[in-house]
Design a protein around this motif. Structure first.
Motif, PDB file in Angstrom:
ATOM      1  N   HIS A  54       0.839  -1.205   0.000  1.00 16.84           N
ATOM      2  CA  HIS A  54       0.000   0.000   0.000  1.00 16.84           C
ATOM      3  C   HIS A  54       0.871   1.251   0.000  1.00 16.84           C
ATOM      4  O   HIS A  54       1.954   1.251   0.578  1.00 16.84           O
ATOM      5  CB  HIS A  54      -0.903   0.034   1.241  1.00 16.84           C
ATOM      6  CG  HIS A  54      -1.818  -1.144   1.372  1.00 16.84           C
ATOM      7  ND1 HIS A  54      -2.999  -1.264   0.679  1.00 16.84           N
ATOM      8  CD2 HIS A  54      -1.704  -2.275   2.126  1.00 16.84           C
ATOM      9  CE1 HIS A  54      -3.585  -2.409   1.000  1.00 16.84           C
ATOM     10  NE2 HIS A  54      -2.816  -3.037   1.880  1.00 16.84           N
ATOM     11  N   HIS A  55       0.361   2.305  -0.635  1.00 14.67           N
ATOM     12  CA  HIS A  55       0.993   3.632  -0.596  1.00 14.67           C
ATOM     13  C   HIS A  55      -0.087   4.621  -0.160  1.00 14.67           C
ATOM     14  O   HIS A  55      -0.793   5.193  -0.988  1.00 14.67           O
ATOM     15  CB  HIS A  55       1.550   4.020  -1.973  1.00 14.67           C
ATOM     16  CG  HIS A  55       2.566   3.067  -2.505  1.00 14.67           C
ATOM     17  ND1 HIS A  55       2.215   1.951  -3.244  1.00 14.67           N
ATOM     18  CD2 HIS A  55       3.917   3.040  -2.381  1.00 14.67           C
ATOM     19  CE1 HIS A  55       3.316   1.282  -3.575  1.00 14.67           C
ATOM     20  NE2 HIS A  55       4.355   1.922  -3.070  1.00 14.67           N
ATOM     21  N   CYS A  56      -0.243   4.766   1.138  1.00 11.29           N
ATOM     22  CA  CYS A  56      -1.299   5.618   1.689  1.00 11.29           C
ATOM     23  C   CYS A  56      -0.748   7.026   1.911  1.00 11.29           C
ATOM     24  O   CYS A  56       0.446   7.188   2.157  1.00 11.29           O
ATOM     25  CB  CYS A  56      -1.812   5.027   2.990  1.00 11.29           C
ATOM     26  SG  CYS A  56      -2.353   3.298   2.790  1.00 11.29           S
ATOM     27  N   TRP A  57      -1.636   8.027   1.852  1.00  9.61           N
ATOM     28  CA  TRP A  57      -1.086   9.386   1.861  1.00  9.61           C
ATOM     29  C   TRP A  57      -2.064  10.431   2.388  1.00  9.61           C
ATOM     30  O   TRP A  57      -3.256  10.183   2.525  1.00  9.61           O
ATOM     31  CB  TRP A  57      -0.623   9.783   0.459  1.00  9.61           C
ATOM     32  CG  TRP A  57      -1.640   9.633  -0.642  1.00  9.61           C
ATOM     33  CD1 TRP A  57      -1.754   8.575  -1.500  1.00  9.61           C
ATOM     34  CD2 TRP A  57      -2.674  10.558  -1.020  1.00  9.61           C
ATOM     35  NE1 TRP A  57      -2.786   8.780  -2.386  1.00  9.61           N
ATOM     36  CE2 TRP A  57      -3.364   9.989  -2.114  1.00  9.61           C
ATOM     37  CE3 TRP A  57      -3.079  11.797  -0.543  1.00  9.61           C
ATOM     38  CZ2 TRP A  57      -4.437  10.632  -2.740  1.00  9.61           C
ATOM     39  CZ3 TRP A  57      -4.151  12.440  -1.155  1.00  9.61           C
ATOM     40  CH2 TRP A  57      -4.811  11.855  -2.248  1.00  9.61           C
ATOM     41  N   ALA A  58      -1.485  11.592   2.645  1.00  8.34           N
ATOM     42  CA  ALA A  58      -2.264  12.788   3.014  1.00  8.34           C
ATOM     43  C   ALA A  58      -1.425  14.009   2.690  1.00  8.34           C
ATOM     44  O   ALA A  58      -0.196  13.940   2.638  1.00  8.34           O
ATOM     45  CB  ALA A  58      -2.625  12.776   4.497  1.00  8.34           C
ATOM     46  N   PHE A  59      -2.097  15.120   2.454  1.00  9.47           N
ATOM     47  CA  PHE A  59      -1.367  16.384   2.292  1.00  9.47           C
ATOM     48  C   PHE A  59      -2.210  17.544   2.805  1.00  9.47           C
ATOM     49  O   PHE A  59      -3.433  17.444   2.919  1.00  9.47           O
ATOM     50  CB  PHE A  59      -0.923  16.617   0.842  1.00  9.47           C
ATOM     51  CG  PHE A  59      -2.034  16.879  -0.145  1.00  9.47           C
ATOM     52  CD1 PHE A  59      -2.636  18.122  -0.248  1.00  9.47           C
ATOM     53  CD2 PHE A  59      -2.466  15.868  -1.005  1.00  9.47           C
ATOM     54  CE1 PHE A  59      -3.652  18.363  -1.161  1.00  9.47           C
ATOM     55  CE2 PHE A  59      -3.480  16.093  -1.921  1.00  9.47           C
ATOM     56  CZ  PHE A  59      -4.072  17.349  -2.003  1.00  9.47           C
ATOM     57  N   GLY A  65      -3.576  26.068   6.273  1.00 13.29           N
ATOM     58  CA  GLY A  65      -3.884  24.644   6.170  1.00 13.29           C
ATOM     59  C   GLY A  65      -5.327  24.389   5.784  1.00 13.29           C
ATOM     60  O   GLY A  65      -5.944  23.403   6.195  1.00 13.29           O
ATOM     61  N   GLU A  66      -5.885  25.270   4.933  1.00 14.09           N
ATOM     62  CA  GLU A  66      -7.316  25.213   4.630  1.00 14.09           C
ATOM     63  C   GLU A  66      -7.709  24.137   3.619  1.00 14.09           C
ATOM     64  O   GLU A  66      -8.895  23.868   3.422  1.00 14.09           O
ATOM     65  CB  GLU A  66      -7.826  26.585   4.151  1.00 14.09           C
ATOM     66  CG  GLU A  66      -7.078  27.180   2.973  1.00 14.09           C
ATOM     67  CD  GLU A  66      -5.939  28.101   3.387  1.00 14.09           C
ATOM     68  OE1 GLU A  66      -5.649  29.023   2.611  1.00 14.09           O
ATOM     69  OE2 GLU A  66      -5.332  27.892   4.444  1.00 14.09           O
ATOM     70  N   TYR A  67      -6.733  23.503   2.965  1.00 13.43           N
ATOM     71  CA  TYR A  67      -7.055  22.488   1.958  1.00 13.43           C
ATOM     72  C   TYR A  67      -6.271  21.219   2.261  1.00 13.43           C
ATOM     73  O   TYR A  67      -5.044  21.257   2.405  1.00 13.43           O
ATOM     74  CB  TYR A  67      -6.703  23.009   0.559  1.00 13.43           C
ATOM     75  CG  TYR A  67      -7.030  22.042  -0.563  1.00 13.43           C
ATOM     76  CD1 TYR A  67      -8.343  21.629  -0.787  1.00 13.43           C
ATOM     77  CD2 TYR A  67      -6.037  21.555  -1.395  1.00 13.43           C
ATOM     78  CE1 TYR A  67      -8.651  20.745  -1.815  1.00 13.43           C
ATOM     79  CE2 TYR A  67      -6.335  20.672  -2.437  1.00 13.43           C
ATOM     80  CZ  TYR A  67      -7.642  20.275  -2.638  1.00 13.43           C
ATOM     81  OH  TYR A  67      -7.940  19.406  -3.649  1.00 13.43           O
ATOM     82  N   SER A  68      -6.978  20.097   2.387  1.00 11.57           N
ATOM     83  CA  SER A  68      -6.294  18.831   2.679  1.00 11.57           C
ATOM     84  C   SER A  68      -7.008  17.667   2.004  1.00 11.57           C
ATOM     85  O   SER A  68      -8.210  17.743   1.713  1.00 11.57           O
ATOM     86  CB  SER A  68      -6.214  18.599   4.188  1.00 11.57           C
ATOM     87  OG  SER A  68      -7.511  18.485   4.746  1.00 11.57           O
ATOM     88  N   LYS A  69      -6.266  16.592   1.800  1.00  8.77           N
ATOM     89  CA  LYS A  69      -6.808  15.361   1.231  1.00  8.77           C
ATOM     90  C   LYS A  69      -6.066  14.179   1.847  1.00  8.77           C
ATOM     91  O   LYS A  69      -4.912  14.313   2.274  1.00  8.77           O
ATOM     92  CB  LYS A  69      -6.607  15.324  -0.294  1.00  8.77           C
ATOM     93  CG  LYS A  69      -7.684  16.000  -1.106  1.00  8.77           C
ATOM     94  CD  LYS A  69      -7.469  15.708  -2.587  1.00  8.77           C
ATOM     95  CE  LYS A  69      -8.510  16.389  -3.455  1.00  8.77           C
ATOM     96  NZ  LYS A  69      -8.306  16.084  -4.891  1.00  8.77           N
ATOM     97  N   SER A  70      -6.724  13.018   1.844  1.00  7.16           N
ATOM     98  CA  SER A  70      -6.053  11.803   2.302  1.00  7.16           C
ATOM     99  C   SER A  70      -6.611  10.611   1.534  1.00  7.16           C
ATOM    100  O   SER A  70      -7.695  10.689   0.951  1.00  7.16           O
ATOM    101  CB  SER A  70      -6.236  11.605   3.810  1.00  7.16           C
ATOM    102  OG  SER A  70      -7.596  11.422   4.129  1.00  7.16           O
ATOM    103  N   ASN A  71      -5.862   9.495   1.552  1.00  4.25           N
ATOM    104  CA  ASN A  71      -6.253   8.316   0.787  1.00  4.25           C
ATOM    105  C   ASN A  71      -5.760   7.057   1.494  1.00  4.25           C
ATOM    106  O   ASN A  71      -4.608   6.996   1.924  1.00  4.25           O
ATOM    107  CB  ASN A  71      -5.678   8.406  -0.630  1.00  4.25           C
ATOM    108  CG  ASN A  71      -6.194   7.306  -1.541  1.00  4.25           C
ATOM    109  OD1 ASN A  71      -5.771   6.166  -1.438  1.00  4.25           O
ATOM    110  ND2 ASN A  71      -7.101   7.650  -2.432  1.00  4.25           N
TER     111      ASN A  71
END
Length: 201
Positions: A54-59, A65-71
């Motif tokens: 797996h290659h799991c992530w977030a930024f 810090g108003e914009y973020s995503k994760s997977n």
């Protein structure tokens, strides 16, 4: 006094390693400018860690810090990307990405184990990174006649302003970088001289 024109980020990429029941989690944390630069780093890490399951992530992006995503990349929902993101948020850093490559060790960790592993590896990577404070500055352009140079230079010195460029043609044009918290005071000071044109670039 609370600073409203600064934010924290990391200076360079860093690595954190977490191991549990034979599984290994390699967490890469790195500075980013936008979502595109994050995706570029994600592809590089996937190529470098091609054997990982797996290659799991977030930024996180934005001065606040108003914009973020994760997977979760195939892990059970909210056991990977969300813990990685929480570790980044806990550190109060922004303009940063984190990718965790997991090598399965043969024993399932369960939901609590996965959350601890992904969050812990990201936290370790952040601990190994150099965190720096960035000052948010605005570009101010001043245009004026030559006799007003001394006035403008006094303003620059008084407010400790960085000069990006001085152009001297028919008129004088200064490009300045002004700390956001000082911007209104600088503009008010310049406006004491009505012969200076001000433009926010």
């Amino acid at each position: 006094m609370i600073e409203t024109d600064t934010y924290l980020s990391i200076e360079a990429p860093a690595l954190g390693i977490y191991k549990d029941k034979g599984s290994k989690f390699n967490a890469y944390v790195f500075p980013i400018q936008n979502e595109g630069s994050f995706k570029d780093q994600l592809q590089l890490i996937k190529a470098q860690e091609a054997n990982a399951r797996h290659h799991c992530w977030a930024f996180i992006l934005g001065e606040q810090g108003e914009y973020s995503k994760s997977n979760d990349d195939g892990e059970p929902g909210n056991t990977a990307g969300a813990p990685i993101l929480r570790s980044l948020l806990k550190s109060k850093i922004t303009n940063v990405g984190c990718v965790v490559a997991r090598y399965f060790g043969g024993t399932k960790l369960g939901v609590p184990g996965l959350i601890a592993a992904y969050g812990g590896s990201a936290e370790e990577a952040v601990k190994n990174a150099i965190i720096t404070k960035h000052v948010i500055r605005e570009t101010l352009e001043l245009t004026f006649e030559y006799p007003h140079i001394s006035f403008v230079e006094r303003v620059i010195k008084f407010h400790d302003i960085d000069v990006v460029k001085r152009e001297q043609k028919e008129k004088v044009n200064y490009h300045l970088l002004v700390r956001r918290s000082k911007l209104n005071k600088v503009i008010e000071h310049v406006q004491e001289n009505h012969r200076i044109a001000i433009r926010l670039a």
